[in-house]
Write a protein that holds these residues in place. Structure first.
Motif, PDB file in Angstrom:
ATOM      1  N   PRO A 234       4.702   1.762   4.169  1.00 52.90           N
ATOM      2  CA  PRO A 234       4.521   2.215   5.553  1.00 52.90           C
ATOM      3  C   PRO A 234       3.186   2.933   5.726  1.00 52.90           C
ATOM      4  O   PRO A 234       2.607   3.433   4.756  1.00 52.90           O
ATOM      5  CB  PRO A 234       5.696   3.159   5.781  1.00 52.90           C
ATOM      6  CG  PRO A 234       6.298   3.431   4.454  1.00 52.90           C
ATOM      7  CD  PRO A 234       5.852   2.376   3.516  1.00 52.90           C
ATOM      8  N   ALA A 235       2.685   2.950   6.964  1.00 58.14           N
ATOM      9  CA  ALA A 235       1.414   3.619   7.234  1.00 58.14           C
ATOM     10  C   ALA A 235       1.558   5.124   7.030  1.00 58.14           C
ATOM     11  O   ALA A 235       0.679   5.777   6.479  1.00 58.14           O
ATOM     12  CB  ALA A 235       0.963   3.316   8.660  1.00 58.14           C
ATOM     13  N   ILE A 236       2.660   5.665   7.499  1.00 56.48           N
ATOM     14  CA  ILE A 236       2.900   7.099   7.379  1.00 56.48           C
ATOM     15  C   ILE A 236       4.335   7.317   6.899  1.00 56.48           C
ATOM     16  O   ILE A 236       5.262   6.730   7.450  1.00 56.48           O
ATOM     17  CB  ILE A 236       2.733   7.813   8.738  1.00 56.48           C
ATOM     18  CG1 ILE A 236       1.301   7.650   9.267  1.00 56.48           C
ATOM     19  CG2 ILE A 236       3.078   9.304   8.625  1.00 56.48           C
ATOM     20  CD1 ILE A 236       1.136   8.090  10.704  1.00 56.48           C
ATOM     21  N   THR A 237       4.496   8.118   5.841  1.00 56.65           N
ATOM     22  CA  THR A 237       5.842   8.601   5.506  1.00 56.65           C
ATOM     23  C   THR A 237       5.735  10.085   5.249  1.00 56.65           C
ATOM     24  O   THR A 237       4.861  10.523   4.501  1.00 56.65           O
ATOM     25  CB  THR A 237       6.420   7.978   4.216  1.00 56.65           C
ATOM     26  OG1 THR A 237       5.390   7.928   3.237  1.00 56.65           O
ATOM     27  CG2 THR A 237       7.024   6.639   4.452  1.00 56.65           C
ATOM     28  N   VAL A 238       6.599  10.853   5.875  1.00 58.92           N
ATOM     29  CA  VAL A 238       6.637  12.284   5.580  1.00 58.92           C
ATOM     30  C   VAL A 238       8.093  12.663   5.362  1.00 58.92           C
ATOM     31  O   VAL A 238       8.998  12.064   5.931  1.00 58.92           O
ATOM     32  CB  VAL A 238       6.042  13.146   6.714  1.00 58.92           C
ATOM     33  CG1 VAL A 238       4.588  12.817   6.940  1.00 58.92           C
ATOM     34  CG2 VAL A 238       6.819  12.986   8.008  1.00 58.92           C
TER      35      VAL A 238
ATOM     36  N   LEU B 235       9.940  11.270   8.663  1.00 58.21           N
ATOM     37  CA  LEU B 235       9.529  10.222   9.596  1.00 58.21           C
ATOM     38  C   LEU B 235       8.819   9.110   8.831  1.00 58.21           C
ATOM     39  O   LEU B 235       8.118   9.373   7.858  1.00 58.21           O
ATOM     40  CB  LEU B 235       8.567  10.826  10.630  1.00 58.21           C
ATOM     41  CG  LEU B 235       8.349  10.047  11.918  1.00 58.21           C
ATOM     42  CD1 LEU B 235       9.643  10.025  12.734  1.00 58.21           C
ATOM     43  CD2 LEU B 235       7.258  10.709  12.737  1.00 58.21           C
ATOM     44  N   THR B 236       9.038   7.886   9.253  1.00 61.45           N
ATOM     45  CA  THR B 236       8.312   6.751   8.678  1.00 61.45           C
ATOM     46  C   THR B 236       7.725   5.933   9.821  1.00 61.45           C
ATOM     47  O   THR B 236       8.422   5.629  10.786  1.00 61.45           O
ATOM     48  CB  THR B 236       9.246   5.861   7.845  1.00 61.45           C
ATOM     49  OG1 THR B 236       9.833   6.670   6.822  1.00 61.45           O
ATOM     50  CG2 THR B 236       8.490   4.719   7.200  1.00 61.45           C
ATOM     51  N   ILE B 237       6.464   5.598   9.720  1.00 63.87           N
ATOM     52  CA  ILE B 237       5.817   4.772  10.740  1.00 63.87           C
ATOM     53  C   ILE B 237       5.192   3.576  10.029  1.00 63.87           C
ATOM     54  O   ILE B 237       4.514   3.738   9.015  1.00 63.87           O
ATOM     55  CB  ILE B 237       4.746   5.571  11.514  1.00 63.87           C
ATOM     56  CG1 ILE B 237       5.403   6.768  12.219  1.00 63.87           C
ATOM     57  CG2 ILE B 237       4.037   4.677  12.526  1.00 63.87           C
ATOM     58  CD1 ILE B 237       4.431   7.699  12.908  1.00 63.87           C
TER      59      ILE B 237
ATOM     60  N   GLY C 166       7.213  20.536   2.395  1.00 64.98           N
ATOM     61  CA  GLY C 166       7.413  19.106   2.423  1.00 64.98           C
ATOM     62  C   GLY C 166       6.213  18.356   1.894  1.00 64.98           C
ATOM     63  O   GLY C 166       5.260  18.938   1.409  1.00 64.98           O
ATOM     64  N   SER C 167       6.302  17.025   1.993  1.00 62.52           N
ATOM     65  CA  SER C 167       5.201  16.218   1.478  1.00 62.52           C
ATOM     66  C   SER C 167       5.093  14.987   2.341  1.00 62.52           C
ATOM     67  O   SER C 167       5.927  14.727   3.210  1.00 62.52           O
ATOM     68  CB  SER C 167       5.486  15.815   0.036  1.00 62.52           C
ATOM     69  OG  SER C 167       6.673  15.050   0.022  1.00 62.52           O
ATOM     70  N   GLY C 168       4.036  14.209   2.088  1.00 63.33           N
ATOM     71  CA  GLY C 168       3.895  13.010   2.870  1.00 63.33           C
ATOM     72  C   GLY C 168       2.670  12.237   2.453  1.00 63.33           C
ATOM     73  O   GLY C 168       1.816  12.742   1.743  1.00 63.33           O
ATOM     74  N   SER C 169       2.627  10.994   2.895  1.00 66.50           N
ATOM     75  CA  SER C 169       1.424  10.226   2.636  1.00 66.50           C
ATOM     76  C   SER C 169       1.037   9.503   3.908  1.00 66.50           C
ATOM     77  O   SER C 169       1.863   9.209   4.771  1.00 66.50           O
ATOM     78  CB  SER C 169       1.644   9.238   1.492  1.00 66.50           C
ATOM     79  OG  SER C 169       2.446   8.176   1.938  1.00 66.50           O
TER      80      SER C 169
END
Lengths: 374, 308
Positions: free
Chosen positions: B5-9, B27-29, B61-64
């Motif tokens: 995914p483009a964004i996962t947090v 959230l996942t986008i 939290g974390s995310g990419s």
């Protein structure tokens, strides 16, 4: 035409609340008058005493010692010791001493024989105000009672012993204030404009919201800082050239030393001041604060650097504070190059403090630069 | 090929002076998605977007983002992201062209001059290229801002209320452009207050007090809310009070000559609303609940939740 007391009180109250929340302005309101009172009341002494003096003692006889002692007792001359002629010249060149007193060979013998020997008093007259009162005092010294008592060959009628003092004013023999002021202005104007312009440069971004845009790009703090500094170096060099032209052609200030060295020193000073400006703008929250901090720095720079008042006329603590300011060193450097023709080796003691100041300030600036909006 | 995914947090949080502006959001986008962010002012939309592009550091939290870690690789993310701030944040005292040129330099855009000229042309800014940004109207400023954040061909667009204060025609063109970019594979995260814009997004998230209240497609969200809406034609303010008393009604909203009566208990509404309308001499008709009806209900439910 109606005046509402309610509105008036309301507005005044709101202003007070805002002022109370603006700690910096509040600090400035209190600190500036305090600083001025202290500086004018204690630090600035237009009659400088205890000026560093060395003696070249070609005749260590009692008469010579009596004369040197009389200088010391006057309070205007701080006798640092006895040196040889060459060292004395070097000390004067570097600005480490204000006066060199040379007592001629056979001073005592010639005095006793009534041959009117001549004492040479060399003064660093770069800043005429510094040496003025000391020189006035020494000319009255010959009739002082302590000197009369200690001199070996007081004439029977009690008149002063027959010797002469020849005063040699170095570097600014005609005692022209412009020689002192104009090079000083160079430093003052650079300090003001460079620190302020860069100080505003970054805070303006923050105030207009463009900083957020800048932060979201890959630009690094160092890129942003240097990118903002460089254009002002050019502006600074233009200012310097204008002032130098005015100094040379309007005030006929001699330019004895190397122009290359002068511009080198000027570049260093500009870089130092710009670094300070950048750091101010990283610390300040808005343009107004940047302006306030700049003025807070500017005030002691003018008063304690030896620009307005003789450096040696200030008490030691004030001289210590002054030594921390780049302008103090820059003034010595510019006067040294313009009026004395001093070279880099001689000036080094005033060059490294500028480097040190810049390094410290840049470090603070990079540390406080906000990489994020946190 | 299944792409990440483009964004996962997960659990992404940010506190300001002890208060959570963004509270543990997951959230996942996906790539090429147009993802809408809704919520009242101060709900954490801007804070969330700023964390994605490295302007704020998350404190939980974390995310990419585009395969890069949010915290450690903010610089790499910045190169691939175009961020349009809520407030116009280009330089007022530069011309349109100078602004684009400067941004191009910051991103190290190749063949910058050509890129700037092409962008000026394709966004219709060519005629205004030499105007100072300060002199542009709201719609043109927005167009310039979008052009500036697309100049380096980002893979992800973060748009913080991009159409605030922009007229309907310009908004429509703006959204057409977003959909065109989306088909090219650009991921778009856009915050907005407008319901019509929300309906143009592939998926939506609704934020309140830093909490993610609901997310999914517009239909999903209406389903989740599970509300029923009756439209009463010809109802005026006089009739509002009567419907406010009607059993089962939780929300009333006026639309021109019509009153929308919304509630969660469909059966209860069906029993009481039409009869109440008839009693007042009005006509009641069952309607599809709108996204707004759903959001208003969900907002209320969130506000009334037991304190945690």
């Amino acid at each position: 035409m109606s005046f509402s007391l309610h509105r008036f009180v309301g507005i005044a109250y709101k202003e007070l609340i805002q002022l109370q929340r603006d700690r910096l302005t509040l600090g400035m309101i209190i600190l500036i008058p305090l600083a001025e009172v202290f500086l004018f009341g204690y630090a600035i002494n237009s009659e400088p005493k205890h000026l560093p003096t060395v003696v070249v003692m070609s005749d260590p006889g009692p008469a010579a010692r009596a004369y040197v002692e009389a200088l010391r007792v006057s309070g205007y001359f701080d006798i640092k010791g006895t040196v040889d002629e060459r060292e004395a010249e070097a000390l004067l060149d570097r600005g480490d001493v204000q006066f060199v007193v040379t007592l001629p060979i056979n001073f005592h013998r010639d005095l006793v024989r009534g041959l009117r020997p001549t004492i040479i008093l060399e003064a660093d007259a770069t800043d005429p105000m510094t040496v003025g009162s000391a020189l006035a005092v020494q000319s009255g010294l010959r009739s002082s009672s302590s000197l009369l008592r200690d001199m070996p060959a007081s004439t029977p009628d009690g008149t002063p012993p027959p010797f002469d003092v020849r005063v040699l004013r170095h570097y600014n023999p005609e005692i022209i204030s412009a020689y002192n002021i104009v090079p000083g202005l160079l430093g003052v104007i650079l300090t003001m404009t460079m620190a302020l312009m860069t100080g505003l440069a970054m805070t303006r971004e923050r105030e207009r919201g463009t900083f957020e845009n800048l932060l979201s790009t890959p630009a690094t703090p160092f890129e942003v800082m240097t990118g903002k500094i460089v254009p002002y170096i050019g502006i600074g060099l233009v200012q310097v050239t204008l002032i130098l032209l005015a100094a040379r052609y309007a005030f006929e200030v001699p330019i004895v030393g190397s122009l290359l060295l002068l511009y080198g020193v000027v570049l260093l000073f500009i870089a130092t001041t710009l670094s300070l400006g950048m750091t101010i703008s990283s610390v300040a929250r808005n343009q107004l604060q940047a302006m306030q901090i700049t003025f807070f720095y500017f005030l002691p720079s003018i008063l304690l650097s030896g620009f307005v008042f003789p450096f040696r006329g200030m008490p030691e603590w004030a001289q210590d504070v002054g030594s921390l300011l780049p302008l103090t060193h820059f003034l010595v450097l510019v006067r040294g190059i313009l009026l004395k023709g001093a070279g880099p080796a001689l000036l080094w003691p005033h060059i490294w403090p500028l480097f040190a100041f810049m390094a410290v300030v840049l470090l603070i600036g990079l540390k406080t630069y906000r990489r994020t909006l946190d | 090929m299944v792409t990440a995914p483009a964004i996962t947090v997960s659990g992404l949080s940010k506190h300001f002076s002890g208060k959570a502006a963004v509270n543990a959001i997951d959230l996942t986008i996906h790539h090429g998605e147009i993802y809408g962010f809704l919520g009242p002012n101060g709900s954490g939309k801007t804070t969330f977007i700023r964390m994605l592009c490295g302007l704020l550091t998350p404190d939980g939290g974390s995310g990419s983002c585009l395969g890069h870690d949010l915290v450690r690789e903010a610089r790499q993310i910045k190169r691939k992201v175009g961020y349009m701030t809520q407030r116009f944040s280009l330089w007022d005292d530069l011309t349109v062209r100078e602004n684009l040129d400067f941004v191009g330099r910051l991103y190290g855009v190749r063949q910058r001059r050509d890129a700037v000229t092409n962008t000026l042309r394709s966004y219709g800014l060519a005629d205004r290229a030499e105007h100072l940004a300060a002199t542009l109207s709201g719609g043109w400023k927005q167009r310039l801002a979008l052009a500036a954040c697309l100049l380096h061909r980002p893979q992800l667009l973060l748009l913080d209320e991009p159409t605030a204060g922009v007229d309907p025609t310009a908004r429509r063109e703006f959204w057409e452009e977003l959909h065109r970019l989306s088909t090219e594979g650009v991921t778009v995260l856009v915050s907005t207050h407008y319901m019509d814009e929300a309906e143009r997004c592939h998926r939506l998230a609704y934020l309140a007090d830093g909490h993610l209240i609901v997310h999914g497609s517009a239909d999903d969200i209406i389903q989740t809310a599970g509300v029923t809406t009756w439209v009463i034609q010809g109802a005026t303010a006089v009739h509002r009070a009567a419907f406010a008393q009607t059993p089962g009604v939780t929300e009333l909203a006026s639309f021109g000559n019509a009153l929308h009566v919304t509630g969660r208990d469909a059966g209860c509404l069906a029993t009481h609303v039409p009869s109440q309308a008839r009693a007042l001499g009005l006509d009641a008709r069952l309607a599809e609940p709108s996204l707004e009806d759903a959001f208003v209900y969900l907002m209320r439910r969130h506000a009334q939740r037991p304190p945690t």
